[in-house]
Motif scaffolding. Structure first.
Motif, PDB file in Angstrom:
ATOM      1  N   GLU A 181      19.476  -2.747 -15.455  1.00  0.00           N
ATOM      2  CA  GLU A 181      18.973  -2.984 -14.109  1.00  0.00           C
ATOM      3  C   GLU A 181      17.447  -3.087 -14.173  1.00  0.00           C
ATOM      4  O   GLU A 181      16.794  -2.300 -14.860  1.00  0.00           O
ATOM      5  CB  GLU A 181      19.374  -1.812 -13.217  1.00  0.00           C
ATOM      6  CG  GLU A 181      19.508  -2.211 -11.772  1.00  0.00           C
ATOM      7  CD  GLU A 181      20.152  -1.110 -10.968  1.00  0.00           C
ATOM      8  OE1 GLU A 181      19.484  -0.629 -10.055  1.00  0.00           O
ATOM      9  OE2 GLU A 181      21.302  -0.758 -11.262  1.00  0.00           O
ATOM     10  N   PRO A 182      16.875  -4.055 -13.490  1.00  0.00           N
ATOM     11  CA  PRO A 182      15.420  -4.199 -13.561  1.00  0.00           C
ATOM     12  C   PRO A 182      14.723  -3.026 -12.893  1.00  0.00           C
ATOM     13  O   PRO A 182      15.201  -2.460 -11.912  1.00  0.00           O
ATOM     14  CB  PRO A 182      15.144  -5.509 -12.818  1.00  0.00           C
ATOM     15  CG  PRO A 182      16.331  -5.735 -11.955  1.00  0.00           C
ATOM     16  CD  PRO A 182      17.489  -5.074 -12.660  1.00  0.00           C
ATOM     17  N   ALA A 183      13.572  -2.678 -13.453  1.00  0.00           N
ATOM     18  CA  ALA A 183      12.799  -1.568 -12.894  1.00  0.00           C
ATOM     19  C   ALA A 183      12.165  -2.019 -11.588  1.00  0.00           C
ATOM     20  O   ALA A 183      11.820  -3.186 -11.426  1.00  0.00           O
ATOM     21  CB  ALA A 183      11.720  -1.148 -13.878  1.00  0.00           C
ATOM     22  N   PRO A 184      12.004  -1.106 -10.648  1.00  0.00           N
ATOM     23  CA  PRO A 184      11.374  -1.502  -9.382  1.00  0.00           C
ATOM     24  C   PRO A 184       9.907  -1.871  -9.616  1.00  0.00           C
ATOM     25  O   PRO A 184       9.248  -1.331 -10.493  1.00  0.00           O
ATOM     26  CB  PRO A 184      11.509  -0.261  -8.494  1.00  0.00           C
ATOM     27  CG  PRO A 184      11.696   0.867  -9.445  1.00  0.00           C
ATOM     28  CD  PRO A 184      12.380   0.293 -10.648  1.00  0.00           C
ATOM     29  N   ALA A 185       9.431  -2.795  -8.833  1.00  0.00           N
ATOM     30  CA  ALA A 185       8.047  -3.246  -8.975  1.00  0.00           C
ATOM     31  C   ALA A 185       7.109  -2.135  -8.536  1.00  0.00           C
ATOM     32  O   ALA A 185       7.367  -1.450  -7.547  1.00  0.00           O
ATOM     33  CB  ALA A 185       7.815  -4.487  -8.138  1.00  0.00           C
ATOM     34  N   PRO A 186       6.011  -1.924  -9.279  1.00  0.00           N
ATOM     35  CA  PRO A 186       5.078  -0.866  -8.875  1.00  0.00           C
ATOM     36  C   PRO A 186       4.354  -1.275  -7.592  1.00  0.00           C
ATOM     37  O   PRO A 186       4.105  -2.442  -7.329  1.00  0.00           O
ATOM     38  CB  PRO A 186       4.101  -0.786 -10.045  1.00  0.00           C
ATOM     39  CG  PRO A 186       4.187  -2.121 -10.713  1.00  0.00           C
ATOM     40  CD  PRO A 186       5.597  -2.594 -10.488  1.00  0.00           C
ATOM     41  N   VAL A 187       4.064  -0.283  -6.788  1.00  0.00           N
ATOM     42  CA  VAL A 187       3.371  -0.527  -5.525  1.00  0.00           C
ATOM     43  C   VAL A 187       1.887  -0.675  -5.845  1.00  0.00           C
ATOM     44  O   VAL A 187       1.294   0.196  -6.481  1.00  0.00           O
ATOM     45  CB  VAL A 187       3.608   0.652  -4.546  1.00  0.00           C
ATOM     46  CG1 VAL A 187       2.851   0.433  -3.251  1.00  0.00           C
ATOM     47  CG2 VAL A 187       5.089   0.826  -4.307  1.00  0.00           C
ATOM     48  N   PRO A 188       1.256  -1.794  -5.441  1.00  0.00           N
ATOM     49  CA  PRO A 188      -0.161  -1.973  -5.751  1.00  0.00           C
ATOM     50  C   PRO A 188      -1.018  -1.009  -4.946  1.00  0.00           C
ATOM     51  O   PRO A 188      -0.693  -0.657  -3.811  1.00  0.00           O
ATOM     52  CB  PRO A 188      -0.446  -3.423  -5.371  1.00  0.00           C
ATOM     53  CG  PRO A 188       0.597  -3.772  -4.364  1.00  0.00           C
ATOM     54  CD  PRO A 188       1.795  -2.943  -4.725  1.00  0.00           C
ATOM     55  N   ALA A 189      -2.113  -0.584  -5.559  1.00  0.00           N
ATOM     56  CA  ALA A 189      -3.030   0.318  -4.888  1.00  0.00           C
ATOM     57  C   ALA A 189      -3.774  -0.459  -3.812  1.00  0.00           C
ATOM     58  O   ALA A 189      -4.064  -1.636  -3.970  1.00  0.00           O
ATOM     59  CB  ALA A 189      -4.024   0.904  -5.883  1.00  0.00           C
ATOM     60  N   PRO A 190      -4.094   0.176  -2.698  1.00  0.00           N
ATOM     61  CA  PRO A 190      -4.829  -0.543  -1.647  1.00  0.00           C
ATOM     62  C   PRO A 190      -6.220  -0.929  -2.142  1.00  0.00           C
ATOM     63  O   PRO A 190      -6.869  -0.180  -2.867  1.00  0.00           O
ATOM     64  CB  PRO A 190      -4.892   0.453  -0.497  1.00  0.00           C
ATOM     65  CG  PRO A 190      -4.668   1.792  -1.119  1.00  0.00           C
ATOM     66  CD  PRO A 190      -3.823   1.556  -2.338  1.00  0.00           C
ATOM     67  N   GLN A 191      -6.660  -2.114  -1.722  1.00  0.00           N
ATOM     68  CA  GLN A 191      -7.976  -2.578  -2.151  1.00  0.00           C
ATOM     69  C   GLN A 191      -9.037  -1.993  -1.238  1.00  0.00           C
ATOM     70  O   GLN A 191      -8.891  -1.971  -0.022  1.00  0.00           O
ATOM     71  CB  GLN A 191      -8.035  -4.091  -2.107  1.00  0.00           C
ATOM     72  CG  GLN A 191      -7.121  -4.733  -3.112  1.00  0.00           C
ATOM     73  CD  GLN A 191      -7.236  -6.260  -3.074  1.00  0.00           C
ATOM     74  OE1 GLN A 191      -7.906  -6.806  -2.236  1.00  0.00           O
ATOM     75  NE2 GLN A 191      -6.581  -6.893  -4.010  1.00  0.00           N
ATOM     76  N   THR A 192     -10.097  -1.515  -1.868  1.00  0.00           N
ATOM     77  CA  THR A 192     -11.189  -0.965  -1.086  1.00  0.00           C
ATOM     78  C   THR A 192     -12.474  -1.656  -1.495  1.00  0.00           C
ATOM     79  O   THR A 192     -12.620  -2.129  -2.618  1.00  0.00           O
ATOM     80  CB  THR A 192     -11.340   0.544  -1.323  1.00  0.00           C
ATOM     81  OG1 THR A 192     -11.527   0.759  -2.723  1.00  0.00           O
ATOM     82  CG2 THR A 192     -10.121   1.307  -0.855  1.00  0.00           C
ATOM     83  N   SER A 193     -13.404  -1.720  -0.589  1.00  0.00           N
ATOM     84  CA  SER A 193     -14.687  -2.351  -0.849  1.00  0.00           C
ATOM     85  C   SER A 193     -15.564  -1.387  -1.612  1.00  0.00           C
ATOM     86  O   SER A 193     -15.562  -0.190  -1.366  1.00  0.00           O
ATOM     87  CB  SER A 193     -15.339  -2.748   0.475  1.00  0.00           C
ATOM     88  OG  SER A 193     -16.668  -3.086   0.278  1.00  0.00           O
ATOM     89  N   GLY A 194     -16.329  -1.903  -2.535  1.00  0.00           N
ATOM     90  CA  GLY A 194     -17.218  -1.034  -3.310  1.00  0.00           C
ATOM     91  C   GLY A 194     -18.587  -0.917  -2.671  1.00  0.00           C
ATOM     92  O   GLY A 194     -19.414  -0.108  -3.071  1.00  0.00           O
ATOM     93  N   GLY A 195     -18.846  -1.718  -1.639  1.00  0.00           N
ATOM     94  CA  GLY A 195     -20.176  -1.702  -1.026  1.00  0.00           C
ATOM     95  C   GLY A 195     -20.172  -1.011   0.318  1.00  0.00           C
ATOM     96  O   GLY A 195     -19.287  -0.259   0.670  1.00  0.00           O
ATOM     97  N   SER A 196     -21.183  -1.298   1.096  1.00  0.00           N
ATOM     98  CA  SER A 196     -21.302  -0.651   2.387  1.00  0.00           C
ATOM     99  C   SER A 196     -20.527  -1.376   3.456  1.00  0.00           C
ATOM    100  O   SER A 196     -20.187  -2.498   3.396  1.00  0.00           O
ATOM    101  CB  SER A 196     -22.775  -0.604   2.811  1.00  0.00           C
ATOM    102  OG  SER A 196     -23.318  -1.890   2.782  1.00  0.00           O
TER     103      SER A 196
END
Length: 132
Positions: free
Chosen positions: A117-132
């Motif tokens: 059985e295929p492994a479940p797809a990993p949940v991507p981490a939320p993208q955050t801005s590196g600036g202000s």
């Protein structure tokens, strides 16, 4: 009488003389490179001539008038192609497809192993801005 220059002074004079030579040689190489590039461009221009500028330009209508009339060719219209709506929909086969025979009897497994059985797809981490 003048004293012979000290060894340190001799090395400074030799260094200055060598730098002047290098500067002159570098300038000469650059000038020769530019001259050679110019000469090669002239050779290429004469080797691959374009349109003759002294030839008179004739309009395209005059060129078309001097041509012989071409014989027209008759092309038949396309054949009738039935539309997809007129055909009956596809039907499933009357019996399921048969399994292919094993290619080598010595390595054929007794029963096919179930596919993992295929492994479940990993949940991507939320993208955050590196600036202000």
């Amino acid at each position: 009488m003048s004293e012979p220059p000290q060894p340190r002074a001799r090395s400074a004079f030799a260094r200055d003389r060598a730098l002047r030579r290098i500067r002159v040689v570098s300038w000469a190489v650059g000038a020769m490179t530019a001259g050679l590039a110019g000469a090669l461009s002239v050779v290429a221009a004469h080797a691959f001539r374009g349109h003759d500028r002294s030839a008179p330009v004739t309009p395209t209508s005059a060129v078309g008038a001097s041509r012989q009339p071409t014989r027209r060719v008759h092309v038949p219209p396309p054949q009738h192609v039935p539309s997809i709506d007129e055909q009956a929909p596809l039907q499933p086969p009357s019996s399921p497809p048969a399994a292919a025979p094993p290619t080598s009897p010595s390595r054929a497994p007794a029963s096919p192993a179930p596919a993992p059985e295929p492994a479940p797809a990993p949940v991507p981490a939320p993208q955050t801005s590196g600036g202000s």
